[in-house]
Design a protein around this motif. Structure first.
Motif, PDB file in Angstrom:
ATOM      1  N   ILE A  45      49.385  48.199  46.902  1.00  0.00           N
ATOM      2  CA  ILE A  45      48.259  48.164  47.849  1.00  0.00           C
ATOM      3  C   ILE A  45      47.036  48.850  47.254  1.00  0.00           C
ATOM      4  CG2 ILE A  45      47.449  49.076  50.071  1.00  0.00           C
ATOM      5  CD1 ILE A  45      50.231  48.446  51.203  1.00  0.00           C
ATOM      6  N   ILE A  46      47.246  49.975  46.562  1.00  0.00           N
ATOM      7  CA  ILE A  46      46.126  50.660  45.909  1.00  0.00           C
ATOM      8  C   ILE A  46      45.481  49.749  44.870  1.00  0.00           C
ATOM      9  CG2 ILE A  46      45.537  52.534  44.317  1.00  0.00           C
ATOM     10  CD1 ILE A  46      47.614  54.255  45.828  1.00  0.00           C
ATOM     11  N   GLN A  47      46.301  49.096  44.049  1.00  0.00           N
ATOM     12  CA  GLN A  47      45.761  48.200  43.026  1.00  0.00           C
ATOM     13  C   GLN A  47      45.025  47.027  43.660  1.00  0.00           C
ATOM     14  OE1 GLN A  47      49.197  47.220  40.642  1.00  0.00           O
ATOM     15  NE2 GLN A  47      49.129  49.167  39.507  1.00  0.00           N
ATOM     16  N   MET A  48      45.567  46.511  44.756  1.00  0.00           N
ATOM     17  CA  MET A  48      44.921  45.412  45.476  1.00  0.00           C
ATOM     18  C   MET A  48      43.559  45.843  45.999  1.00  0.00           C
ATOM     19  SD  MET A  48      46.171  43.767  49.093  1.00  0.00           S
ATOM     20  CE  MET A  48      45.801  45.332  49.932  1.00  0.00           C
ATOM     21  N   ARG A  49      43.503  47.009  46.649  1.00  0.00           N
ATOM     22  CA  ARG A  49      42.243  47.522  47.191  1.00  0.00           C
ATOM     23  C   ARG A  49      41.210  47.721  46.071  1.00  0.00           C
ATOM     24  NH1 ARG A  49      41.002  51.750  48.710  1.00  0.00           N
ATOM     25  NH2 ARG A  49      39.548  51.163  50.353  1.00  0.00           N
ATOM     26  N   ASP A  50      41.663  48.314  44.978  1.00  0.00           N
ATOM     27  CA  ASP A  50      40.737  48.630  43.900  1.00  0.00           C
ATOM     28  C   ASP A  50      40.166  47.355  43.267  1.00  0.00           C
ATOM     29  OD1 ASP A  50      41.393  51.213  44.492  1.00  0.00           O
ATOM     30  OD2 ASP A  50      42.457  51.637  42.628  1.00  0.00           O
ATOM     31  N   SER A  51      40.977  46.308  43.168  1.00  0.00           N
ATOM     32  CA  SER A  51      40.471  45.061  42.582  1.00  0.00           C
ATOM     33  C   SER A  51      39.446  44.401  43.511  1.00  0.00           C
ATOM     34  CB  SER A  51      41.624  44.097  42.290  1.00  0.00           C
ATOM     35  OG  SER A  51      42.238  43.664  43.496  1.00  0.00           O
ATOM     36  N   ILE A  52      39.682  44.478  44.814  1.00  0.00           N
ATOM     37  CA  ILE A  52      38.724  43.940  45.783  1.00  0.00           C
ATOM     38  C   ILE A  52      37.417  44.742  45.732  1.00  0.00           C
ATOM     39  CG2 ILE A  52      38.226  43.738  48.256  1.00  0.00           C
ATOM     40  CD1 ILE A  52      39.972  41.488  47.274  1.00  0.00           C
ATOM     41  N   GLY A  53      37.537  46.069  45.667  1.00  0.00           N
ATOM     42  CA  GLY A  53      36.348  46.910  45.568  1.00  0.00           C
ATOM     43  C   GLY A  53      35.547  46.630  44.312  1.00  0.00           C
ATOM     44  N   ASN A  54      36.259  46.434  43.198  1.00  0.00           N
ATOM     45  CA  ASN A  54      35.606  46.155  41.918  1.00  0.00           C
ATOM     46  C   ASN A  54      34.853  44.834  41.958  1.00  0.00           C
ATOM     47  OD1 ASN A  54      34.868  46.530  39.244  1.00  0.00           O
ATOM     48  ND2 ASN A  54      36.777  45.720  38.432  1.00  0.00           N
ATOM     49  N   GLU A  55      35.398  43.878  42.713  1.00  0.00           N
ATOM     50  CA  GLU A  55      34.785  42.551  42.756  1.00  0.00           C
ATOM     51  C   GLU A  55      33.615  42.473  43.745  1.00  0.00           C
ATOM     52  OE1 GLU A  55      36.101  37.829  43.231  1.00  0.00           O
ATOM     53  OE2 GLU A  55      37.612  39.433  43.324  1.00  0.00           O
ATOM     54  N   TYR A  56      33.753  43.168  44.902  1.00  0.00           N
ATOM     55  CA  TYR A  56      32.798  42.922  45.989  1.00  0.00           C
ATOM     56  C   TYR A  56      31.968  44.122  46.445  1.00  0.00           C
ATOM     57  CZ  TYR A  56      35.254  38.476  46.766  1.00  0.00           C
ATOM     58  OH  TYR A  56      35.806  37.228  46.630  1.00  0.00           O
ATOM     59  N   ILE A  57      32.476  45.350  46.276  1.00  0.00           N
ATOM     60  CA  ILE A  57      31.820  46.486  46.931  1.00  0.00           C
ATOM     61  C   ILE A  57      31.314  47.460  45.873  1.00  0.00           C
ATOM     62  CG2 ILE A  57      32.092  48.342  48.629  1.00  0.00           C
ATOM     63  CD1 ILE A  57      34.407  46.670  49.814  1.00  0.00           C
ATOM     64  N   HIS A  58      30.007  47.412  45.651  1.00  0.00           N
ATOM     65  CA  HIS A  58      29.397  48.176  44.572  1.00  0.00           C
ATOM     66  C   HIS A  58      28.359  49.149  45.109  1.00  0.00           C
ATOM     67  CE1 HIS A  58      30.370  44.134  42.583  1.00  0.00           C
ATOM     68  NE2 HIS A  58      31.308  44.981  42.210  1.00  0.00           N
ATOM     69  N   GLY A  59      28.114  50.199  44.332  1.00  0.00           N
ATOM     70  CA  GLY A  59      27.040  51.127  44.655  1.00  0.00           C
ATOM     71  C   GLY A  59      25.708  50.627  44.131  1.00  0.00           C
ATOM     72  N   GLN A  60      24.706  51.465  44.219  1.00  0.00           N
ATOM     73  CA  GLN A  60      23.369  51.065  43.777  1.00  0.00           C
ATOM     74  C   GLN A  60      23.230  51.065  42.257  1.00  0.00           C
ATOM     75  OE1 GLN A  60      20.650  53.673  45.867  1.00  0.00           O
ATOM     76  NE2 GLN A  60      20.776  52.461  47.751  1.00  0.00           N
ATOM     77  N   GLU A  61      24.049  51.857  41.584  1.00  0.00           N
ATOM     78  CA  GLU A  61      23.963  51.954  40.124  1.00  0.00           C
ATOM     79  C   GLU A  61      24.943  50.995  39.458  1.00  0.00           C
ATOM     80  OE1 GLU A  61      21.655  53.709  38.638  1.00  0.00           O
ATOM     81  OE2 GLU A  61      20.931  54.425  40.589  1.00  0.00           O
ATOM     82  N   PRO A  62      24.641  50.468  38.286  1.00  0.00           N
ATOM     83  CA  PRO A  62      25.572  49.608  37.548  1.00  0.00           C
ATOM     84  C   PRO A  62      26.880  50.345  37.245  1.00  0.00           C
ATOM     85  CG  PRO A  62      23.369  49.512  36.584  1.00  0.00           C
ATOM     86  CD  PRO A  62      23.353  50.633  37.578  1.00  0.00           C
ATOM     87  N   GLY A  63      27.980  49.627  37.305  1.00  0.00           N
ATOM     88  CA  GLY A  63      29.269  50.215  36.973  1.00  0.00           C
ATOM     89  C   GLY A  63      29.913  51.009  38.091  1.00  0.00           C
ATOM     90  N   THR A  64      29.343  50.974  39.282  1.00  0.00           N
ATOM     91  CA  THR A  64      29.928  51.681  40.423  1.00  0.00           C
ATOM     92  C   THR A  64      30.652  50.679  41.322  1.00  0.00           C
ATOM     93  OG1 THR A  64      27.880  51.487  41.720  1.00  0.00           O
ATOM     94  CG2 THR A  64      28.162  53.470  40.387  1.00  0.00           C
ATOM     95  N   PHE A  65      31.814  51.076  41.824  1.00  0.00           N
ATOM     96  CA  PHE A  65      32.566  50.209  42.739  1.00  0.00           C
ATOM     97  C   PHE A  65      33.525  51.061  43.561  1.00  0.00           C
ATOM     98  CE2 PHE A  65      35.110  50.534  38.933  1.00  0.00           C
ATOM     99  CZ  PHE A  65      36.429  50.620  39.382  1.00  0.00           C
ATOM    100  N   MET A  66      33.921  50.523  44.715  1.00  0.00           N
ATOM    101  CA  MET A  66      34.814  51.250  45.612  1.00  0.00           C
ATOM    102  C   MET A  66      36.251  51.197  45.105  1.00  0.00           C
ATOM    103  SD  MET A  66      35.398  50.941  49.749  1.00  0.00           S
ATOM    104  CE  MET A  66      36.505  49.533  49.728  1.00  0.00           C
ATOM    105  N   ALA A  67      36.925  52.365  45.120  1.00  0.00           N
ATOM    106  CA  ALA A  67      38.325  52.459  44.710  1.00  0.00           C
ATOM    107  C   ALA A  67      39.028  53.491  45.593  1.00  0.00           C
ATOM    108  CB  ALA A  67      38.429  52.855  43.240  1.00  0.00           C
ATOM    109  N   THR A  68      40.341  53.464  45.572  1.00  0.00           N
ATOM    110  CA  THR A  68      41.124  54.444  46.315  1.00  0.00           C
ATOM    111  C   THR A  68      40.988  55.810  45.638  1.00  0.00           C
ATOM    112  OG1 THR A  68      42.686  52.678  46.844  1.00  0.00           O
ATOM    113  CG2 THR A  68      43.392  54.944  47.280  1.00  0.00           C
ATOM    114  N   GLU A  69      40.663  56.828  46.423  1.00  0.00           N
ATOM    115  CA  GLU A  69      40.440  58.156  45.847  1.00  0.00           C
ATOM    116  C   GLU A  69      41.743  58.740  45.316  1.00  0.00           C
ATOM    117  OE1 GLU A  69      38.022  62.290  46.841  1.00  0.00           O
ATOM    118  OE2 GLU A  69      38.179  60.710  48.337  1.00  0.00           O
TER     119      GLU A  69
END
Length: 325
Positions: free
Chosen positions: A222-246
């Motif tokens: 589930i963590i890997q699934m969440r992190d891949s979705i965050g990497n694909e769709y949910i990004h911060g304002q700076e390049p190379g930023t994405f949502m992942a499980t803390e």
């Protein structure tokens, strides 16, 4: 004489609680903030071991939040408060130290949408024993009531058009009109609500069975699934930023059911990789055998400067409004 007066007052309270189911037929509904409990108890008990026991059970920290917040907000009520806050409170615990040890639950007796829990005992040890025995049941019932209350409030606010979600995922869901579609494509839907301190978010997507069930390491999957979705769709304002499980906080994983379907409930914290943003998330992966996939519905919060407990309940109430079509 003082003892007699206390007994008379408590009998009056019980009469108010149990007196007439007819009185709430006029649409007289309970009031109060979300996640709030009114506790009718004397100062002596509230400031002693009984009060400590109540706070330990009902004001314990919420799991999954980095900032400590209580499960419920507790408000002590005195005898003179009965006519004001007591009658309309949605969740009430009455501590009766002048009756045989026991526990009673009354629902909708004085006004609609109301829970009254009565804990009785002639000694402190008896009362604490009853609190210990019934606290899980009380918490479960209040949480159900608060989720239902949130859902009713959402409907009154007006709802987002969920036709795109229905067409894509074969479900209906009640999302308040304060949310709007941020991303909508054939694989992923993201709805967002702006709040003064940040935003509340709902995500929907599907994954194959093996994405979650492979090698039986469910929480890792589930963590890997969440992190891949965050990497694909949910990004911060700076390049190379994405949502992942803390990584600093291990998520809580629960096996549960959702509309009679097996599901995994995961609660934890997310972070924005290579940035300083973070917050709590609530993820449900629901096994949909009819369509050979897991439907994943997640809520996450970004609200660095304000409490998050009630925002989590809002997200949970939205997710639990889902109906499979």
């Amino acid at each position: 004489m003082k003892r007699l007066k206390q007994t008379f007052v408590f009998v009056f309270v019980l009469c108010c609680i149990a007196c007439n189911r007819e009185k709430h037929k006029d649409g007289n509904s309970s009031k109060g903030n979300i996640n709030e409990i009114s506790i009718v108890i004397s100062d002596v008990l509230w400031n002693g071991e009984v009060g400590d026991s109540l706070r330990k059970k009902f004001a314990a920290p919420v799991d999954g939040l980095t900032q400590e917040e209580p499960i419920f907000t507790l408000n002590q009520l005195h005898d003179k408060s009965f006519d004001g806050g007591f009658k309309k409170g949605r969740n009430i615990i009455v501590i009766d130290n002048d009756a045989k040890k026991g526990y009673d639950f009354n629902q909708n007796n004085y006004c609609s949408h109301q829970n009254v829990f009565i804990i009785k005992g002639r000694s402190i040890d008896d009362i604490i024993a009853e609190i210990d025995m019934h606290s899980d049941e009380i918490i479960r019932k209040i949480r159900e009531t608060e989720i239902d209350e949130n859902q009713q409030r959402n409907i009154k606010l007006g709802l987002v058009n969920d036709k795109p979600i229905e067409n894509q995922y074969n479900i209906s869901i009640n999302i308040p009109s304060t949310y709007s579609y941020a991303i909508q494509n054939k694989n992923f839907i993201w709805l967002k609500k702006d709040i003064p301190s940040g935003n509340n978010n709902i995500l929907l997507y599907k994954v194959p069975f093996k994405r979650i069930e492979r090698e039986k390491t469910i929480v890792t999957n589930i963590i890997q699934m969440r992190d891949s979705i965050g990497n694909e769709y949910i990004h911060g304002q700076e390049p190379g930023t994405f949502m992942a499980t803390e990584e600093a906080y291990s998520p809580y994983l629960f096996m549960t059911s959702f509309r009679d379907k097996p599901a995994f409930e995961t609660r934890g914290n997310w972070e924005m990789k290579n940035d300083f943003m973070n917050g709590p998330f609530l993820n449900y992966a629901i096994r949909d055998d009819k369509h050979n996939c897991y439907l994943v519905i997640e809520g996450f919060i970004y609200s660095p400067s304000s409490p998050k407990r009630d925002l989590v309940i809002e997200l949970e109430s939205i997710i639990k409004s889902v109906k499979f079509l």
